[in-house]
Design a protein around this motif. Structure first.
Motif, PDB file in Angstrom:
ATOM      1  N   GLU A  24      -0.806   0.744  -9.698  1.00  0.00           N
ATOM      2  CA  GLU A  24      -1.072   0.294 -11.064  1.00  0.00           C
ATOM      3  C   GLU A  24      -0.213   1.062 -12.058  1.00  0.00           C
ATOM      4  OE1 GLU A  24      -5.262   0.943 -11.436  1.00  0.00           O
ATOM      5  OE2 GLU A  24      -5.785  -1.082 -10.754  1.00  0.00           O
ATOM      6  N   GLY A  75      -7.372  -6.243  -5.145  1.00  0.00           N
ATOM      7  CA  GLY A  75      -8.781  -5.866  -5.174  1.00  0.00           C
ATOM      8  C   GLY A  75      -9.276  -5.446  -3.806  1.00  0.00           C
ATOM      9  N   LEU A 122      -2.072  -6.696  -6.694  1.00  0.00           N
ATOM     10  CA  LEU A 122      -3.093  -5.664  -6.518  1.00  0.00           C
ATOM     11  C   LEU A 122      -4.399  -6.408  -6.327  1.00  0.00           C
ATOM     12  CD1 LEU A 122      -1.800  -3.153  -9.225  1.00  0.00           C
ATOM     13  CD2 LEU A 122      -1.205  -3.324  -6.794  1.00  0.00           C
ATOM     14  N   ALA A 145      -7.655   3.457  -2.194  1.00  0.00           N
ATOM     15  CA  ALA A 145      -8.051   3.518  -3.603  1.00  0.00           C
ATOM     16  C   ALA A 145      -7.069   4.371  -4.400  1.00  0.00           C
ATOM     17  CB  ALA A 145      -9.465   4.081  -3.723  1.00  0.00           C
ATOM     18  N   ASN A 205      -3.851   2.497  -4.757  1.00  0.00           N
ATOM     19  CA  ASN A 205      -4.000   1.410  -5.716  1.00  0.00           C
ATOM     20  C   ASN A 205      -3.773   1.920  -7.144  1.00  0.00           C
ATOM     21  OD1 ASN A 205      -4.866  -1.479  -6.145  1.00  0.00           O
ATOM     22  ND2 ASN A 205      -6.403  -0.457  -7.403  1.00  0.00           N
ATOM     23  N   ARG A 206      -4.352   3.064  -7.469  1.00  0.00           N
ATOM     24  CA  ARG A 206      -4.130   3.655  -8.792  1.00  0.00           C
ATOM     25  C   ARG A 206      -2.661   3.997  -8.993  1.00  0.00           C
ATOM     26  NH1 ARG A 206      -9.225   5.825  -7.271  1.00  0.00           N
ATOM     27  NH2 ARG A 206      -8.272   7.684  -6.337  1.00  0.00           N
ATOM     28  N   ASP A 209      -7.994  -2.057  -3.185  1.00  0.00           N
ATOM     29  CA  ASP A 209      -8.656  -1.021  -3.991  1.00  0.00           C
ATOM     30  C   ASP A 209      -9.535  -0.096  -3.153  1.00  0.00           C
ATOM     31  OD1 ASP A 209     -10.968  -2.465  -3.426  1.00  0.00           O
ATOM     32  OD2 ASP A 209     -11.266  -3.173  -5.481  1.00  0.00           O
ATOM     33  N   SER A 212       0.834  -1.204   0.000  1.00  0.00           N
ATOM     34  CA  SER A 212       0.000   0.000   0.000  1.00  0.00           C
ATOM     35  C   SER A 212       0.868   1.254   0.000  1.00  0.00           C
ATOM     36  CB  SER A 212      -0.946   0.024   1.205  1.00  0.00           C
ATOM     37  OG  SER A 212      -1.765  -1.114   1.237  1.00  0.00           O
TER      38      SER A 212
END
Length: 340
Positions: A293, A313, A311, A286, A289-290, A269, A206
């Motif tokens: 990615e 979910g 990642l 969230a 998470n972006r 996420d 994270s």
């Protein structure tokens, strides 16, 4: 108007309260070291180097060092060691593979042992685990301080002063890996990239993997920078005027420097996962998470040799997930250290 220029035109939110409940308060170091370690407390290099000024045995394998640091303006800060089987502070000439575990924002050097089972993890009984203090919101950086530099210089303290001290007097070897959560996940990626060759592998749980991703990400980290009443520009400066400094601390822009380093990235996420109460929501996770990615895609684009991504979910910004992810990443970290 660019994405980050909007930062200048509105009050940056202070979001540090999001993480205040993640870790328990730190105990105070005792003034006196136990007899078995008392002699080691005086160890340190020549004047101007960091030095250990106190030692406390706080568990069967846990030792807390009090380290006086020039990079931190002469302040004394704690460092926790989880020692391997057979480790002895009085022994010279034996060095151990070393795993650095970095804490997150609003945490401290006790976070990993207070909130996870790291102390009871059998796979770490042949490794020296280093858990350094990094400030409530220090961000593993030498702060810009409006161009003046100086205290706090957390990166210099960790990668130079503390590293040399541990390797000269406390059984650490140059065989190192690094892992961290949230702020510490960013720190792990930054240290591995900015000090190429210092760490043989890096894991981020994270982590703030791309702070310059968008306005939300910029505003969030500036809110963290403002914790405890600090001017948020002290850390990396203004995200427009000092953009080069921001990029130099943003793992996304350091991806090429991680090409040859095994990297583990994990994040939820922000929706309720198996380790959350029903209906949980987490905007911070969230966002991260972006960011993860984006970093994973960039590492792939630059041809990074070994990247493991989980990642996963549903999941929020919680210790239960970070403990799980530490165990999931240990095979990669220990393989890099050649102790499996």
């Amino acid at each position: 108007m660019t994405a980050v220029q909007t930062v200048r035109n509105r009050l940056l939110p202070i979001l540090t309260a999001l993480l205040l409940t993640l870790v328990p308060a730190a105990p105070t170091l005792a003034a006196a070291a136990p007899e078995a370690l008392a002699g080691a407390a005086a160890q340190g290099g020549p004047r101007g180097d960091a030095e250990v000024v106190g030692v406390e045995q706080v568990g069967e394998r846990l030792v807390d060092l009090s380290v006086r640091s020039p990079a931190l303006g002469g302040r004394t800060v704690p460092v926790r060691l989880l020692t391997p089987d057979g480790w002895d502070a009085r022994e010279r000439g034996r060095n151990w593979p070393t795993l650095w575990l970095l804490h997150g924002c609003c945490g401290d050097y006790t976070s990993w042992t207070s909130a996870t089972d790291v102390e009871d993890t059998d796979d770490l009984r042949n490794v020296l685990v280093v858990m350094p203090e990094a400030g409530w919101n220090g961000w593993y950086s030498d702060w810009w301080n409006f161009g003046a530099g100086g205290d706090p210089a957390w990166e210099t303290f960790h990668t130079d002063e503390l590293r040399r001290l541990l390797e000269s007097d406390w059984g650490a070897s140059s065989n190192r890996a690094v892992a961290g959560l949230s702020m510490g996940g960013q720190g792990a990626l930054m240290y591995a990239a900015r000090h190429r060759g210092m760490f043989r592998a890096a894991a981020a749980y994270s982590g703030a993997a791309h702070p310059l991703l968008n306005d939300e990400s910029v505003n969030r980290i500036m809110g963290f920078f403002a914790g405890q009443g600090d001017d948020p520009r002290r850390v990396w400066g203004d995200p427009v005027d000092q953009r080069a400094i921001w990029q130099a601390h943003d793992p996304y822009y350091l991806a090429k420097k991680l090409k040859s380093t095994p990297v583990y990235l994990s994040c939820g996420d922000g929706t309720a996962g198996p380790l959350d109460p029903p209906g949980a929501r987490d905007a911070l996770e969230a966002d991260f998470n972006r960011q993860n990615e984006a970093l994973a895609d960039e590492l792939k684009r630059v041809g990074a040799k070994r990247v493991i991504t989980n990642l996963y979910g549903p999941g929020t910004h919680r210790w239960a997930y970070w403990e799980r992810e530490l165990h999931a990443s240990l095979p990669m970290l220990l393989d890099a250290l050649k102790v499996r």
